[in-house]
Each structure stands twice: as C-alpha cells, then as structure tokens.
Design an enzyme around this catalytic site. Structure first.
Site, PDB file in Angstrom:
ATOM      1  N   SER A 136      -3.705   5.907  -5.688  1.00 11.30           N
ATOM      2  CA  SER A 136      -2.812   4.817  -6.080  1.00 11.30           C
ATOM      3  C   SER A 136      -2.218   4.114  -4.862  1.00 11.30           C
ATOM      4  O   SER A 136      -1.879   4.748  -3.865  1.00 11.30           O
ATOM      5  CB  SER A 136      -1.690   5.383  -6.939  1.00 11.30           C
ATOM      6  OG  SER A 136      -0.784   4.368  -7.287  1.00 11.30           O
ATOM      7  N   LYS A 150      -2.424   0.932  -9.071  1.00 11.78           N
ATOM      8  CA  LYS A 150      -1.147   0.726  -8.368  1.00 11.78           C
ATOM      9  C   LYS A 150       0.062   1.222  -9.175  1.00 11.78           C
ATOM     10  O   LYS A 150       0.115   1.071 -10.388  1.00 11.78           O
ATOM     11  CB  LYS A 150      -1.027  -0.770  -8.072  1.00 11.78           C
ATOM     12  CG  LYS A 150       0.263  -1.214  -7.417  1.00 11.78           C
ATOM     13  CD  LYS A 150       0.389  -0.742  -5.991  1.00 11.78           C
ATOM     14  CE  LYS A 150       1.798  -1.005  -5.453  1.00 11.78           C
ATOM     15  NZ  LYS A 150       2.140  -0.101  -4.340  1.00 11.78           N
ATOM     16  N   CYS A 158       7.372   8.935  -4.394  1.00 18.68           N
ATOM     17  CA  CYS A 158       7.334   7.728  -3.568  1.00 18.68           C
ATOM     18  C   CYS A 158       8.533   7.715  -2.621  1.00 18.68           C
ATOM     19  O   CYS A 158       9.675   7.733  -3.069  1.00 18.68           O
ATOM     20  CB  CYS A 158       7.353   6.468  -4.421  1.00 18.68           C
ATOM     21  SG  CYS A 158       7.380   4.986  -3.379  1.00 18.68           S
ATOM     22  N   ILE A 162      -1.376  15.319  -1.362  1.00 19.02           N
ATOM     23  CA  ILE A 162       0.036  15.006  -1.142  1.00 19.02           C
ATOM     24  C   ILE A 162       0.248  13.485  -1.154  1.00 19.02           C
ATOM     25  O   ILE A 162      -0.663  12.729  -0.818  1.00 19.02           O
ATOM     26  CB  ILE A 162       0.545  15.577   0.210  1.00 19.02           C
ATOM     27  CG1 ILE A 162      -0.252  15.011   1.395  1.00 19.02           C
ATOM     28  CG2 ILE A 162       0.514  17.057   0.208  1.00 19.02           C
ATOM     29  CD1 ILE A 162       0.282  15.412   2.782  1.00 19.02           C
ATOM     30  N   GLY A 209      -7.566   7.500  -0.071  1.00 23.56           N
ATOM     31  CA  GLY A 209      -6.503   6.493  -0.007  1.00 23.56           C
ATOM     32  C   GLY A 209      -6.698   5.496   1.109  1.00 23.56           C
ATOM     33  O   GLY A 209      -7.488   4.559   1.021  1.00 23.56           O
TER      34      GLY A 209
END
Lengths: 287, 257
Positions: free
Chosen positions: A4, A28, A113, A174, A248
């Site tokens: 994401s 997202k 986040c 992570i 990512g």
C-alpha cells in the site's frame, strides 16, 4: 503482492505490467473522509532508502467505492484495501463500506502509519489499542482481515499475539520505521513534518528479524515486507516465515519489479528442485 | 503516450561548460513522439546515495537520428555519475512522463529559463515555431562561464540574456531584463522553467501584465508516474501530482502564486 502507498490503485502501473499477473495488490491507504495529506516536501532520499511523509492523502472510502472500485474491479488479482483512521469508529465505518464489494477479498488494517498526527500509528504501538481496533473491525467486517504492524515498538510479538487474539486472519509487517533527515547546510529538516517513514533496502534486516520473531509467536499467516528489491530478498522473507510478501519502494525504481520477482521465485524453485512454494515458509535452516 | 521502461544507449556526451553536459541517447526501437515539457526518470547505477531515479526534462529529440537529448547539470552524486557517461554506456529510462506546455499556432511567446531550467525551452521553442508562433527567449545564468550554449536556441528566435555578475548580457536576474520589465505587454504568453524564486518572479510579472503564464515545476518525486504522491503541489482544486498532472501548470491554477 504490492504494498500500500507504493502502487496507487494499480492503474498507475498498467502501462508497465499486467496487473492480473500479480498475486494481489494493496491499494492506497483509505480513510472514512477525504484527506489532503501533509504539506510538501514529503520525501527525502536517504542511504539505500527513502523517507516519506505523505500523510494518507486520499479521497475517502465513498469516493473509492463509487469511482475507483468500478475502474479496477476487472483486475484478476486479490485487491486489498488498506484502511486507516483516527478513531476506532472511523476504522469500523470504513471497513463496513467495503464489506459488500465482490472483488475485494479483504482489507489491510493500517494501525502503523507514522505520518498522521492523530490515530494511525498510535493504535499500532499500544497493545490494548491495537486489540481494540482489530476486534471492533472484526465484529463488522466479513472478509479477510490483515493487520499491518508497526516496527516502532519494543516487542513486535506482543502486538502480533494481540491482534491474532482479536481476530486477525493474517499479519503484514513491517510498515515504515520512524526516521528523519536534516540538511546540514540549511540547518533545516528535509520533510515538512520533520519525521517520516523510512523504507527501502536499508530496513530489510530489521524487517526480516521482525518477521522471524512474529513467525515464532503466532499461528496465522504472515505477509512480509520491508526493503524487498528482488526475488532473493522475497525468498529470504519466506524463509523467515512469510506466507506471502509485499513489494513496496522498489516499485518506484522499477515499475516492472513485481512481475520480475514472481519470475525470480519460480527460477529459484527450479534451481533448488522445489515443487511447492509453501515449503519455503519458515524454511530457514538452523544448526 | 504509453509510459515505458527502456534501455537507451548513450551516443554522445557533449560538454557545454564546467557544470553542464548534453547527453545524446537512443533506444533500440523508434523514439515515440515527445511533447515539450515531458520528462524522463533516469536510473543512476551504483551507490546507496543514488537509490531513487532522477527526474530530468527532455531537452530535445532528433527524429532523424532517433536521439533524445538531456541537459544535465552536475549538482550532486546522481548527476555527477550521469555527467561521466560515455558513448556506448546504457541509460535506463522511464518515459515519457508528465504533461506538456501549451503549443498554440500563433502569438508572441516569451520563454524564460534560468540555470538548468533552460532545458525544456529548446524543444518548446522548436515546437512553437513549427506550429507558427513567434518565439522570444530570455535565458539567465549566474555568470558567463555557466551560460548555456545558445547556438541551438538561436534558430527559433531572438535571445535575451542576463547574468548575475553582468559578465554576459544584462546584469542581474531575468526580471531585470527589458523583455520582462518593458516588453512583456507585447507578449501573448509566457513560459518559464528554472529556480523556484525565478519562476515566482516571472509569474508575478506575467500576472501584473495580465498575460497567461505556464510554469514547469521541479518538485522532488520518488516515482514520476503518480504512485508515491510525494511531489504534490497545492492548487486551487486541491493537491495535484507534479509528475502526472504537471510538471507544467498554468499559474492561475496554483495556490499562492
């Protein structure tokens, strides 16, 4: 899978690869309401990595359901929505709105986040909060519930056991490590938020260690990520205990890397005469 | 135009001055059409400090020789490695990226560039002339030693020059040049690319004269194709990506300009 915040809604990569060739994509970070995100600058390059402070810029879950989902639902891949919020109620309401989408098999609960002032990581670094938000979402959400853990904790296994007990179907880890960068000449921070999330190959050893620890602590599947740049990195994460992996930051440098990693894993299996990829999970040999 | 990742071969490294070079490179296949203002993301090999790609404006394309030209200023480790590239070396590019400048068929155009920001103004000047517009350049540099080679620009229109130390052209910034101070009202449109402060000064002058102005922004970005959301600029309709919704913006759309 793709991670994401690094893969948009898949559409951004359509020119480069066949999205349906992927095992899954995590779109997202989505919140109940529209978020403008943090001010510019949001990014800084660091040694073997980057810091970001995007701050969950998104148009809100209703916009996703009405405008984006219809555009991407034709992808023949597992589309997971990364869900974030400032309160438990926001997480719950966002998850509820995603319940009935046929082509969304699950959500990734983002309790990690580091780039929003309220909520976000605060749920993921405090075990009772992580348990509370996971079980509240579990109560309403019918699909696969993946919970994304923060590395910014003293004991990641405590968090992992907590969310497992609260009903998580899988754990992804992570998320980024909290970091910062300074321009010495100007004596100023490089990010508008001063601190941000560190990603890229510089965090891989930390991520591998945490995957291994969590693998030894829970029974539910682990989706490992953190600095995966190629197929060898991906295999290392599987050997440490990941059932699946997410790519990512590498997507930014090579937008075709995710399909190359799939090919690389197949090549590794052939070279080692492995017929079942699941035999790699936690397959690190220890004397 | 479909974006792609492609391996180019460097055909020439043309030294302009102590800081600038122009890299000529060609793909194996045929170059697609490139619009002025579009950019590439270059993968810089080696070194942990050059982890991300570098966004670089397309300076010009030569259809006959199938070459793309990139103007590169040596500013850090990434650009230092690019400046050292030699014919035969490979260049890993993602392109074509971003939107492009408006290219009207008529009118008097002023193209204002500062420093390495002069790069996209060459392809823009050519395209404007091809369509039938009148081109005027105004190019600024710190001093004569690092002023861009003007030969290529000259074929499309007259050039005003400023240097901060007065070693070439008018002494001062581009805003000190008569083209911006006095003759701006004769223009139909201003295009600008360069340092942020310069572009803001040009935009203020254009606004004052009531003339349309397009700026090409250089916000830092991680990807270049709309995925990372790092390069956002505040517009009157919310945050926009510099990489996909820019780099070219009309100043009327930007907040705080």
């Amino acid at each position: 899978m793709t991670a994401s915040g690094t893969f948009g809604f898949g559409e951004e990569y359509e020119d480069f690869i066949d999205i349906s060739a992927l095992g899954g994509i995590v779109v997202k970070g989505t919140t109940l309401h529209h978020r403008e995100g943090n001010p510019y600058p949001r990014m800084a390059e660091t040694a073997s990595g980057m810091l970001n402070a995007v701050g969950l810029q998104n148009k809100g879950v209703d916009y996703f359901v009405e405008n984006i989902y219809p555009r991407i639902k034709h992808y023949d891949t597992g589309i997971f929505v990364n869900v974030s919020g400032s309160t438990i109620e926001e997480y719950v309401q966002t998850a509820e709105k995603l319940n009935d989408l046929e082509k969304i098999p699950g959500i990734e609960l983002n309790i990690s986040c580091p780039n929003v002032k309220e909520g976000g990581m605060s749920f993921g670094v405090h075990c009772p909060s992580a348990i509370a938000v996971t079980s509240a979402v579990r109560d309403v959400y019918k699909g696969h519930l993946m919970v994304k853990l923060s590395p910014n904790v003293t004991d990641v296994t405590e968090m992992a056991r907590g969310v497992e007990g609260a009903g998580a179907d899988s754990i992804s880890l992570i998320n980024t490590l909290l970091g910062m960068a300074i321009n010495a000449e100007k004596r100023r921070p490089l990010l508008s938020t001063i601190t941000g999330g560190l990603s890229g190959p510089c965090i891989k050893p930390v991520a591998l260690r945490m995957v291994w620890q969590v693998y030894n602590a829970v029974k539910i599947p682990i989706i490992g990520m953190g600095g995966i740049m190629n197929a060898t990195d991906a295999i290392e994460f599987m050997l440490a205990g990941s059932t699946a992996i997410q790519v990512g930051t590498a997507n930014f440098i090579d937008p075709t890397i995710s399909v190359k990693i799939i090919e690389g894993i197949k090549e590794y299996m052939q070279r080692h005469n492995i017929t079942d990829v699941n035999s790699l999970i936690g397959g690190m040999l220890i004397d | 135009m479909k974006k792609r990742v492609e391996l180019f071969t460097v055909t020439r490294n043309r030294r302009i001055n102590n800081e600038y070079i122009v890299l000529y490179a060609k793909p194996d296949g045929k170059l697609p059409d490139i619009a002025p203002g579009e950019f590439v993301e270059i993968k810089v090999e080696n070194g942990p400090n050059t982890f991300l790609r570098r966004p670089i404006s397309i300076h010009e394309v030569n259809k006959d020789s199938n070459e793309m030209l990139l103007l590169i200023q040596e500013v850090g480790e990434g650009t230092r490695l690019m400046v050292d590239l030699q014919p035969g070396d490979k260049l890993d590019l993602i392109y074509p990226l971003g939107n492009s400048f408006t290219v009207p068929k008529r009118g008097k155009m002023l193209l204002v560039g500062g420093g390495v920001g002069v790069a996209p103004l060459l392809i823009l000047g050519r395209r404007l002339r091809e369509e039938g517009a009148e081109v005027n350049f105004l190019l600024g540099a710190r001093n004569r030693e690092i002023l861009m080679d003007l030969t290529d620009y000259k074929q499309y229109g007259p050039i005003g020059v400023t240097t901060e130390d007065g070693s070439a052209g008018v002494k001062g910034f581009v805003t000190d040049h008569p083209l911006l101070k006095e003759r701006l009202k004769d223009m139909d449109r201003v295009y600008t690319c360069g340092p942020d402060a310069m572009m803001r000064a040009v935009a203020t002058a254009a606004k004052g004269a009531g003339i349309a102005c397009e700026v090409s922004l250089e916000n830092m970005m991680a990807c270049g194709f709309g995925a990372c959301l790092c390069c956002v600029v505040e517009t009157k309709s919310g945050n926009k990506n510099t990489c996909t919704e820019g780099p070219v913006f009309n100043i009327e759309d930007l907040k705080g300009w």
